[in-house]
Design a protein around this motif. Structure first.
Motif, PDB file in Angstrom:
ATOM      1  N   LYS A  90       0.811  -1.079  -0.051  1.00  0.00           N
ATOM      2  CA  LYS A  90       0.078   0.004  -0.077  1.00  0.00           C
ATOM      3  C   LYS A  90       0.862   1.378  -0.004  1.00  0.00           C
ATOM      4  O   LYS A  90       1.673   1.543   0.833  1.00  0.00           O
ATOM      5  CB  LYS A  90      -0.895   0.042   1.301  1.00  0.00           C
ATOM      6  CG  LYS A  90      -1.903   1.228   1.084  1.00  0.00           C
ATOM      7  CD  LYS A  90      -3.183   1.009   2.220  1.00  0.00           C
ATOM      8  CE  LYS A  90      -2.970   1.372   3.505  1.00  0.00           C
ATOM      9  NZ  LYS A  90      -2.852   2.747   3.789  1.00  0.00           N
ATOM     10  N   GLY A  95      -5.554   4.433  -0.576  1.00  0.00           N
ATOM     11  CA  GLY A  95      -5.883   3.156   0.076  1.00  0.00           C
ATOM     12  C   GLY A  95      -5.718   1.993  -0.883  1.00  0.00           C
ATOM     13  O   GLY A  95      -6.200   0.841  -0.519  1.00  0.00           O
ATOM     14  N   LYS A  96      -5.275   2.164  -2.127  1.00  0.00           N
ATOM     15  CA  LYS A  96      -5.180   1.053  -2.846  1.00  0.00           C
ATOM     16  C   LYS A  96      -4.011   0.203  -2.360  1.00  0.00           C
ATOM     17  O   LYS A  96      -3.037   0.442  -2.272  1.00  0.00           O
ATOM     18  CB  LYS A  96      -4.528   1.936  -4.263  1.00  0.00           C
ATOM     19  CG  LYS A  96      -5.713   2.667  -5.078  1.00  0.00           C
ATOM     20  CD  LYS A  96      -5.371   3.169  -6.458  1.00  0.00           C
ATOM     21  CE  LYS A  96      -4.160   4.083  -6.443  1.00  0.00           C
ATOM     22  NZ  LYS A  96      -3.839   4.848  -7.507  1.00  0.00           N
ATOM     23  N   LEU A  97      -4.214  -1.035  -2.819  1.00  0.00           N
ATOM     24  CA  LEU A  97      -3.280  -2.356  -2.736  1.00  0.00           C
ATOM     25  C   LEU A  97      -2.684  -2.591  -4.119  1.00  0.00           C
ATOM     26  O   LEU A  97      -3.463  -2.900  -4.954  1.00  0.00           O
ATOM     27  CB  LEU A  97      -3.888  -3.134  -2.000  1.00  0.00           C
ATOM     28  CG  LEU A  97      -3.879  -3.256  -0.746  1.00  0.00           C
ATOM     29  CD1 LEU A  97      -4.804  -4.516   0.124  1.00  0.00           C
ATOM     30  CD2 LEU A  97      -2.712  -2.862   0.090  1.00  0.00           C
ATOM     31  N   ILE A  98      -1.412  -2.823  -4.322  1.00  0.00           N
ATOM     32  CA  ILE A  98      -0.676  -3.576  -5.290  1.00  0.00           C
ATOM     33  C   ILE A  98      -0.479  -4.827  -4.899  1.00  0.00           C
ATOM     34  O   ILE A  98       0.235  -4.899  -3.901  1.00  0.00           O
ATOM     35  CB  ILE A  98       0.672  -2.532  -5.556  1.00  0.00           C
ATOM     36  CG1 ILE A  98       0.166  -1.091  -5.988  1.00  0.00           C
ATOM     37  CG2 ILE A  98       1.181  -3.304  -6.868  1.00  0.00           C
ATOM     38  CD1 ILE A  98       1.210  -0.351  -6.324  1.00  0.00           C
TER      39      ILE A  98
END
Lengths: 109, 111
Positions: A90, A95-98
């Motif tokens: 993150k 808030g995005k997850l890779i």
């Protein structure tokens, strides 16, 4: 570039053997890292996040900033650990997850 | 408390058809996401939303659209289905500093 790499598609071990699922990341800032697990026919669920430094179901993961790694370890694998494991990063202020590509762990009896 | 609910669980579409994948959460989470999961590729972010009325593109948005009219709902629209959209789709929600809660997924096949 922000990237998560899980080099092993499949890791097969015998019950009672140690397990290490590898995760390397590429990120210029201070990362927040997670491990998610997906058991057969179940939804993905959070296993670990590095900031909590917990041990869940006997799994631990240490963030190594020098090697940019966040490997997942368990000293003695159990058959019920068989699942797909995803490492995720993150980036700060989002808030995005890779996610990495995922590693299937197969624990044989 | 149902968490994140996705419907349908399975769907077969013909090329060129359209459909909407539904996602609802009852945890009052601000953030919601749509990912697709392809073998050997991990999860790729399609679209995300940080609150009602706000959406943004992820890594693979082409061929999809979303809307976020309420905090609870985040539907994903496929307008002209293509075989490349055959995948498993996951919706998730979160608060800013908490891990994701995932739905159970929608398995979509485009033929």
């Amino acid at each position: 570039a922000q990237r998560v790499t899980q080099p092993e598609k499949l890791l097969s071990v015998f019950k009672g053997a140690p397990v290490e699922l590898k995760c390397n990341y590429s990120y210029s800032g201070s990362p927040e890292l997670f491990w998610y697990v997906q058991y057969s026919r179940q939804r993905l669920q959070l296993l670990l996040r590095h900031i909590s430094r917990e041990s869940i179901k006997g799994f631990t993961a240490d963030l190594n900033k020098g090697e940019t790694s966040f490997h997942l370890k368990k000293p003695f694998a159990q058959e019920e650990d068989s699942a797909m494991y995803y490492c995720a990063l993150k980036p700060a202020n989002t808030g995005k997850l890779i996610f990495g590509q995922g590693t299937t762990l197969q624990v044989k009896p | 408390n149902a968490g994140v609910t996705q419907t349908p669980k399975f769907r077969i579409l013909k090329i060129g058809q359209s459909m909407t994948l539904q996602c609802t959460q009852d945890m009052n989470h601000n953030y919601m996401y749509w990912y697709r999961q392809d073998p050997g590729m991990g999860l790729k972010l399609i679209y995300y939303s940080v609150g009602a009325g706000i959406t943004d593109k992820g890594e693979v948005p082409n061929g999809y659209n979303v809307s976020r009219s309420t905090t609870e709902d985040f539907p994903l629209r496929l307008e002209l289905a293509a075989p490349s959209q055959t995948s498993v789709y996951f919706c998730a929600s979160s608060l800013p500093d908490v891990g994701y809660t995932f739905g159970s997924g929608t398995r979509l096949t485009v033929v």
